[in-house]
Scaffold this motif. Structure first.
Motif, short mmCIF file in Angstrom:
data_model
loop_
_atom_site.label_atom_id
_atom_site.label_comp_id
_atom_site.label_asym_id
_atom_site.label_seq_id
_atom_site.Cartn_x
_atom_site.Cartn_y
_atom_site.Cartn_z
N ALA A 20 59.17 32.52 75.89
CA ALA A 20 58.07 32.66 74.95
C ALA A 20 58.44 32.09 73.58
CB ALA A 20 57.69 34.12 74.83
N LEU A 21 57.40 31.80 72.80
CA LEU A 21 57.61 31.24 71.48
C LEU A 21 58.12 32.31 70.53
CD1 LEU A 21 54.37 29.08 71.22
CD2 LEU A 21 56.65 28.36 71.95
N TYR A 22 58.74 31.87 69.43
CA TYR A 22 59.28 32.79 68.44
C TYR A 22 59.28 32.10 67.09
CZ TYR A 22 63.54 30.11 69.36
OH TYR A 22 64.44 29.09 69.53
N THR A 23 59.54 32.86 66.03
CA THR A 23 59.62 32.32 64.68
C THR A 23 60.93 32.72 64.04
OG1 THR A 23 58.64 32.37 62.45
CG2 THR A 23 58.33 34.33 63.82
N LEU A 24 61.49 31.84 63.23
CA LEU A 24 62.74 32.14 62.54
C LEU A 24 62.53 33.03 61.34
CD1 LEU A 24 64.57 28.67 62.62
CD2 LEU A 24 64.59 30.51 64.32
N SER A 25 61.27 33.36 61.03
CA SER A 25 60.97 34.24 59.90
C SER A 25 61.01 35.71 60.29
CB SER A 25 59.59 33.89 59.32
OG SER A 25 59.61 32.60 58.75
N ARG A 26 61.44 36.01 61.49
CA ARG A 26 61.63 37.38 61.95
C ARG A 26 63.04 37.49 62.53
NH1 ARG A 26 57.58 37.19 59.65
NH2 ARG A 26 55.55 38.15 60.09
N LYS A 27 63.65 38.65 62.39
CA LYS A 27 65.03 38.80 62.84
C LYS A 27 65.15 38.56 64.34
CE LYS A 27 64.68 43.81 63.51
NZ LYS A 27 65.25 45.13 63.19
N TRP A 60 67.25 32.38 68.43
CA TRP A 60 67.66 31.00 68.22
C TRP A 60 69.17 30.90 68.02
CZ3 TRP A 60 69.12 28.43 63.41
CH2 TRP A 60 69.19 27.04 63.54
N THR A 61 69.73 31.85 67.29
CA THR A 61 71.17 31.84 67.04
C THR A 61 71.96 32.00 68.33
OG1 THR A 61 70.83 32.78 64.84
CG2 THR A 61 73.02 32.97 65.76
N ASP A 62 71.49 32.85 69.22
CA ASP A 62 72.22 33.14 70.45
C ASP A 62 71.89 32.21 71.60
OD1 ASP A 62 73.39 35.21 69.11
OD2 ASP A 62 72.16 36.79 70.00
N ALA A 63 70.92 31.33 71.40
CA ALA A 63 70.49 30.46 72.50
C ALA A 63 71.60 29.51 72.92
CB ALA A 63 69.25 29.66 72.09
N ALA A 64 71.77 29.37 74.22
CA ALA A 64 72.75 28.42 74.74
C ALA A 64 72.22 27.01 74.60
CB ALA A 64 73.05 28.74 76.20
N GLU A 106 71.84 47.41 62.27
CA GLU A 106 71.99 46.06 62.82
C GLU A 106 72.78 45.19 61.85
OE1 GLU A 106 68.58 44.14 65.16
OE2 GLU A 106 67.54 45.55 63.85
N HIS A 107 73.69 44.42 62.38
CA HIS A 107 74.43 43.48 61.55
C HIS A 107 73.66 42.16 61.55
CE1 HIS A 107 78.32 40.97 60.81
NE2 HIS A 107 77.61 41.13 59.70
N LEU A 108 73.03 41.83 60.41
CA LEU A 108 72.24 40.61 60.27
C LEU A 108 72.83 39.78 59.13
CD1 LEU A 108 68.69 42.22 60.56
CD2 LEU A 108 69.96 41.03 62.35
N PRO A 109 73.77 38.88 59.42
CA PRO A 109 74.45 38.14 58.36
C PRO A 109 73.53 37.22 57.57
CG PRO A 109 75.69 38.06 60.41
CD PRO A 109 74.35 38.61 60.75
N VAL A 110 72.35 36.87 58.12
CA VAL A 110 71.46 35.90 57.48
C VAL A 110 70.04 36.42 57.50
CG1 VAL A 110 70.50 33.55 57.61
CG2 VAL A 110 72.91 33.95 58.18
N GLU A 118 59.54 41.72 56.01
CA GLU A 118 59.04 41.42 57.36
C GLU A 118 60.11 40.80 58.23
OE1 GLU A 118 55.62 39.02 56.60
OE2 GLU A 118 54.25 40.73 56.56
N PHE A 119 61.01 40.02 57.64
CA PHE A 119 62.11 39.46 58.43
C PHE A 119 62.89 40.59 59.08
CE2 PHE A 119 66.51 38.32 59.07
CZ PHE A 119 66.42 37.10 59.71
N TYR A 120 63.18 41.64 58.32
CA TYR A 120 63.98 42.75 58.84
C TYR A 120 63.15 43.72 59.68
CZ TYR A 120 67.73 41.36 55.66
OH TYR A 120 68.72 40.67 55.03
#
Length: 269
Positions: free
Chosen positions: A5-12, A18-22, A128-132, A152-154
């Motif tokens: 499914a689609l997603y946005t980088l403006s949400r954690k 995206w960060t964990d995607a292979a 949650e550890h969210l470095p960015v 909203e990101f968090y």
């Protein structure tokens, strides 16, 4: 489209996905004879997979991109001051389509992966550890809009019913609780320095830099020409110059030339 499914980088959730995607797997190269033997559905699936691959084959780490990532890495590495000190920031300023957002996002993704590998998925207090965190500004961005987008990101539950001051407090709490160390503010050119709300947002960016123990990476089009961060502004806009005291300026198109001064500027020409 194939895939999830689609997603946005403006949400954690989207950023983490995206960060964990292979890395994507390239479809097999088939000969004409092999393609001819595919059924109609199999050929449609194969073509769809190739469309996805060609649209998302990844970012090529050119010497220019590598040089900018090295500069960003140095800025983040040197921002180990105690919380009472203001940290350096980076401004990526260039024409549209030159990869400003890609530069910021890919650098922050690598940083995110390293931090979670070293320090785990949870903080010592169980958050949650969210470095960015990452937000993209919109036209007519206001003080409340900026604070709301960070919250909203968090996924903060009080986002819809809080005023600007409460949202600012929530944003600080989220950053501190989740041990965030990099904040990306994209599309900064939507801030209009000639409007009162633009001045308010500029002041608030300075306040966030003072209050949050993070390195900010800003990206936008024509920021130097708009003098959004420049000193020497006159009249009611003079307050905008205060941000220039803590910026790293990245600007340009191709090639890299590094120029050092008291603001640690890097200009791409």
């Amino acid at each position: 489209m194939t895939g999830a499914a689609l997603y946005t980088l403006s949400r954690k959730e989207g950023w983490r996905r995206w960060t964990d995607a292979a890395s994507r797997v390239r479809p097999d190269l088939l000969t004409r004879r092999q393609l001819a033997r595919l059924g109609a559905d199999a050929r449609a699936d194969f073509d769809d997979a190739r469309h996805d691959w060609h649209a998302n084959f990844g970012t090529i780490k050119t010497p220019q991109l590598a040089a900018i990532h090295d500069e960003l890495d140095q800025i983040v590495a040197t921002n180990r001051q105690d919380p009472d000190r203001v940290r350096g920031a980076a401004v990526i300023d260039a024409l549209p389509g030159l990869g400003k957002t890609t530069i910021a996002n890919t650098f922050a993704r690598d940083f995110d992966r390293v931090q979670r590998r070293r320090h785990g998925e949870r903080t010592a207090d169980g958050h949650e550890h969210l470095p960015v965190f990452r937000v993209g500004l919109t036209s007519r961005t206001t003080l409340r809009t900026l604070n709301r987008m960070i919250c909203e990101f968090y996924g903060h539950p009080g986002t819809d019913r809080a005023n600007a001051a409460q949202l600012a407090s929530f944003a600080v709490d989220c950053v501190l609780s989740c041990h965030t160390r990099i904040g990306i503010i994209d599309d900064l050119h939507f801030i209009d320095p000639n409007r009162r709300d633009g001045v308010d947002v500029s002041n608030h960016l300075k306040w966030l830099a003072n209050e949050l123990p993070v390195t900010f990476i800003y990206a936008g089009v024509g920021l130097a020409e708009r003098r959004l961060f420049a000193e020497g502004l006159t009249g009611d806009s003079a307050v905008m110059a205060q941000i220039a005291t803590f910026r790293l300026h990245l600007a340009g198109s191709s090639g890299a030339r590094v120029r050092e001064n008291e603001r640690h500027s890097l200009t791409l020409t």
